[in-house]
Scaffold this motif. Structure first.
Motif, PDB file in Angstrom:
ATOM      1  N   ALA A  82      43.405  48.172  23.064  1.00 42.75           N
ATOM      2  CA  ALA A  82      43.973  47.497  24.233  1.00 42.75           C
ATOM      3  C   ALA A  82      42.952  47.472  25.368  1.00 42.75           C
ATOM      4  N   PHE A  83      42.974  46.378  26.123  1.00 43.90           N
ATOM      5  CA  PHE A  83      42.125  46.223  27.301  1.00 43.90           C
ATOM      6  C   PHE A  83      43.049  46.308  28.512  1.00 43.90           C
ATOM      7  N   HIS A  84      42.999  47.442  29.219  1.00 39.79           N
ATOM      8  CA  HIS A  84      43.902  47.689  30.339  1.00 39.79           C
ATOM      9  C   HIS A  84      43.255  47.166  31.621  1.00 39.79           C
ATOM     10  N   LEU A  85      43.827  46.129  32.187  1.00 36.47           N
ATOM     11  CA  LEU A  85      43.338  45.574  33.440  1.00 36.47           C
ATOM     12  C   LEU A  85      43.870  46.435  34.575  1.00 36.47           C
ATOM     13  N   ILE A  86      42.977  47.155  35.280  1.00 34.49           N
ATOM     14  CA  ILE A  86      43.422  48.072  36.327  1.00 34.49           C
ATOM     15  C   ILE A  86      42.872  47.710  37.702  1.00 34.49           C
ATOM     16  N   GLY A  87      41.875  46.846  37.780  1.00 38.35           N
ATOM     17  CA  GLY A  87      41.289  46.501  39.066  1.00 38.35           C
ATOM     18  C   GLY A  87      40.492  45.219  38.974  1.00 38.35           C
ATOM     19  N   TYR A  88      40.252  44.620  40.139  1.00 37.70           N
ATOM     20  CA  TYR A  88      39.417  43.422  40.161  1.00 37.70           C
ATOM     21  C   TYR A  88      38.781  43.274  41.522  1.00 37.70           C
TER      22      TYR A  88
ATOM     23  N   ASP B  57      50.222  46.855  37.221  1.00 39.01           N
ATOM     24  CA  ASP B  57      50.684  46.356  38.511  1.00 39.01           C
ATOM     25  C   ASP B  57      49.575  46.415  39.555  1.00 39.01           C
ATOM     26  N   GLY B  58      49.400  45.311  40.273  1.00 43.04           N
ATOM     27  CA  GLY B  58      48.472  45.262  41.391  1.00 43.04           C
ATOM     28  C   GLY B  58      47.018  45.165  41.029  1.00 43.04           C
ATOM     29  N   TRP B  59      46.692  44.903  39.752  1.00 47.75           N
ATOM     30  CA  TRP B  59      45.277  44.933  39.351  1.00 47.75           C
ATOM     31  C   TRP B  59      44.445  43.903  40.089  1.00 47.75           C
ATOM     32  N   ARG B  60      45.036  42.765  40.424  1.00 47.49           N
ATOM     33  CA  ARG B  60      44.242  41.692  41.065  1.00 47.49           C
ATOM     34  C   ARG B  60      43.673  42.087  42.423  1.00 47.49           C
ATOM     35  N   THR B  61      44.323  43.006  43.105  1.00 48.56           N
ATOM     36  CA  THR B  61      43.881  43.385  44.455  1.00 48.56           C
ATOM     37  C   THR B  61      43.489  44.855  44.558  1.00 48.56           C
ATOM     38  N   HIS B  62      43.433  45.563  43.428  1.00 48.28           N
ATOM     39  CA  HIS B  62      43.041  46.971  43.440  1.00 48.28           C
ATOM     40  C   HIS B  62      41.517  47.042  43.310  1.00 48.28           C
ATOM     41  N   ASN B  63      40.817  47.363  44.395  1.00 52.20           N
ATOM     42  CA  ASN B  63      39.358  47.318  44.387  1.00 52.20           C
ATOM     43  C   ASN B  63      38.799  48.162  45.526  1.00 52.20           C
ATOM     44  N   ARG B  64      37.484  48.135  45.637  1.00 49.16           N
ATOM     45  CA  ARG B  64      36.769  48.862  46.689  1.00 49.16           C
ATOM     46  C   ARG B  64      36.045  47.888  47.605  1.00 49.16           C
ATOM     47  N   ASN B  65      36.606  46.721  47.795  1.00 50.13           N
ATOM     48  CA  ASN B  65      35.932  45.674  48.573  1.00 50.13           C
ATOM     49  C   ASN B  65      35.677  46.085  50.017  1.00 50.13           C
ATOM     50  N   HIS B  66      36.452  47.029  50.532  1.00 51.70           N
ATOM     51  CA  HIS B  66      36.228  47.481  51.908  1.00 51.70           C
ATOM     52  C   HIS B  66      34.941  48.291  52.046  1.00 51.70           C
TER      53      HIS B  66
ATOM     54  N   ASP C  75      42.498  35.044  37.953  1.00 53.95           N
ATOM     55  CA  ASP C  75      43.197  34.242  36.947  1.00 53.95           C
ATOM     56  C   ASP C  75      42.239  33.723  35.883  1.00 53.95           C
ATOM     57  N   ALA C  76      41.042  33.305  36.293  1.00 54.47           N
ATOM     58  CA  ALA C  76      40.065  32.795  35.327  1.00 54.47           C
ATOM     59  C   ALA C  76      39.571  33.925  34.421  1.00 54.47           C
ATOM     60  N   PHE C  77      39.415  35.110  34.978  1.00 55.11           N
ATOM     61  CA  PHE C  77      39.010  36.274  34.189  1.00 55.11           C
ATOM     62  C   PHE C  77      40.054  36.590  33.122  1.00 55.11           C
ATOM     63  N   LEU C  78      41.310  36.637  33.531  1.00 55.57           N
ATOM     64  CA  LEU C  78      42.399  36.905  32.588  1.00 55.57           C
ATOM     65  C   LEU C  78      42.453  35.837  31.505  1.00 55.57           C
ATOM     66  N   ALA C  79      42.305  34.583  31.901  1.00 54.86           N
ATOM     67  CA  ALA C  79      42.342  33.490  30.924  1.00 54.86           C
ATOM     68  C   ALA C  79      41.186  33.596  29.935  1.00 54.86           C
TER      69      ALA C  79
ATOM     70  N   ALA D 213      41.619  33.979  25.958  1.00 51.40           N
ATOM     71  CA  ALA D 213      41.058  32.943  25.092  1.00 51.40           C
ATOM     72  C   ALA D 213      40.154  33.542  24.018  1.00 51.40           C
ATOM     73  N   GLU D 214      39.565  34.699  24.311  1.00 48.44           N
ATOM     74  CA  GLU D 214      38.685  35.370  23.352  1.00 48.44           C
ATOM     75  C   GLU D 214      39.468  36.264  22.393  1.00 48.44           C
ATOM     76  N   GLY D 215      40.795  36.298  22.549  1.00 48.29           N
ATOM     77  CA  GLY D 215      41.632  37.093  21.658  1.00 48.29           C
ATOM     78  C   GLY D 215      41.742  38.550  22.038  1.00 48.29           C
ATOM     79  N   VAL D 216      41.467  38.883  23.309  1.00 49.20           N
ATOM     80  CA  VAL D 216      41.548  40.270  23.764  1.00 49.20           C
ATOM     81  C   VAL D 216      43.010  40.654  23.971  1.00 49.20           C
ATOM     82  N   ASN D 217      43.380  41.850  23.511  1.00 49.81           N
ATOM     83  CA  ASN D 217      44.726  42.387  23.703  1.00 49.81           C
ATOM     84  C   ASN D 217      44.805  42.982  25.105  1.00 49.81           C
ATOM     85  N   VAL D 218      45.264  42.179  26.072  1.00 57.24           N
ATOM     86  CA  VAL D 218      45.245  42.557  27.477  1.00 57.24           C
ATOM     87  C   VAL D 218      46.558  43.227  27.871  1.00 57.24           C
ATOM     88  N   VAL D 219      46.449  44.348  28.583  1.00 56.50           N
ATOM     89  CA  VAL D 219      47.597  45.006  29.204  1.00 56.50           C
ATOM     90  C   VAL D 219      47.369  44.945  30.711  1.00 56.50           C
ATOM     91  N   GLU D 220      48.220  44.226  31.418  1.00 52.97           N
ATOM     92  CA  GLU D 220      48.084  44.093  32.867  1.00 52.97           C
ATOM     93  C   GLU D 220      48.843  45.217  33.567  1.00 52.97           C
TER      94      GLU D 220
END
Length: 309
Positions: A82-88, A25-34, A8-12, A16-23
């Protein structure tokens, strides 16, 4: 060095910097943390994709491929800005790199550029743990142009993370500055981009530049006819080029697989458009996958086409 921002802080920070964000689905939990930890983070690595076509580029970076599973970055910056948010979290973007480079980036102690790296993907230290990553749509041949609006988004997104962490522009590097077997990004220099980021960090965030007027038009009535006539609804596909325009937008939103954007408003496209309608707050019969003007207006504004009757 710092703990990663929350999603949430990353998105904010981006907004706040004026980035054209495209979210997507599922970007917040799409990762390689395992596969290992993400963090502490030390900066941002900028890449080029060696690809063309925004929708297919976003899909590739989100899904990856057999040898390198996705996500391949946190954000995909397409040529339209556009800045496509696909993972975090941990993503497959930086690979191995030079520990000496990591140290000078952490300390922000280098001059115009970090020392040339002497380690690469096979023998370097883990960069997927240590960096945020942007993949930027470009063929990477040194000739493919970088539109101003795309460069502006690279600058803004990088500045957003630096501002949030209290870093200077020296925390932003190119993949070629991290790993001795990489050449990206090609077509602009990282000292030049860091100068842009530094200038932005010295000022209050501003709105992004106006995007060019869209040149592609989609007829709502013809789109509805195609959606209602295509299998399995009536049996005979209706050919209309606007269907592919809408499908490409749905692919870019992460709602339709790129391989299913075939120009026919069939079952997969109906299902994807219903997801888009639900994302806009519709439900029940108002989210049946048949385009309506209100939901299509929002999709058109985000993906550069206009609507006619």
């Amino acid at each position: 060095m710092a703990d990663p921002l929350s999603a949430d802080a990353f998105l904010a920070a981006l907004r706040a910097e004026g980035v054209n964000v495209v979210e997507h689905d599922g970007w917040r939990t799409h990762n390689r943390n395992h596969k290992g930890p993400w963090g502490p983070v030390h900066g941002v690595v900028v890449h080029h994709t060696v690809s063309s076509g925004s929708a297919s580029t976003v899909a590739l970076c989100r899904d990856g491929y057999d040898e390198l599973p996705g996500p391949l970055c946190h954000g995909v910056i397409t040529k339209d800005g556009a800045f496509h948010l696909i993972g975090y979290g941990r993503t497959n973007h930086a690979g191995g790199g030079d520990p000496a480079v990591l140290q000078v980036v952490t300390d922000e102690s280098y001059g115009d550029r970090p020392p040339g790296p002497h380690f690469g993907n096979s023998d370097g230290t883990d960069g997927n743990r240590a960096f945020y990553g942007w993949e930027c749509e470009n063929l990477g041949d040194g000739r493919d142009p970088w539109p101003d609006v795309q460069l502006d988004t690279i600058e803004r997104a990088s500045a957003a993370v630096c501002r949030a962490h209290g870093w200077s522009a020296k925390s932003v590097i190119g993949h070629l500055e991290w790993s001795d077997d990489k050449s990206d990004p090609k077509g602009f220099t990282m000292p030049w981009m860091r100068d842009r980021i530094a200038a932005r960090l010295g000022n209050t965030p501003t709105a992004p530049p106006a995007t060019p007027a869209p040149t592609v038009s989609v007829s709502l009535s013809r789109l509805i006819a195609a959606a209602k006539a295509d299998p399995p609804r009536a049996g005979t596909p209706v050919s209309y080029s606007g269907v592919k325009t809408v499908e490409d937008a749905l692919v870019a939103e992460g709602l339709l697989a790129a391989g299913l954007a075939d120009g026919h408003f069939g079952t997969a496209t109906v299902t994807a458009y219903a997801k888009w309608q639900r994302r806009q707050g519709y439900s029940g019969p108002d989210a049946d996958g048949i385009p309506g003007r209100a939901s299509l207006v929002v999709l058109a504004a985000r993906h550069g086409f206009t609507i006619t009757s």
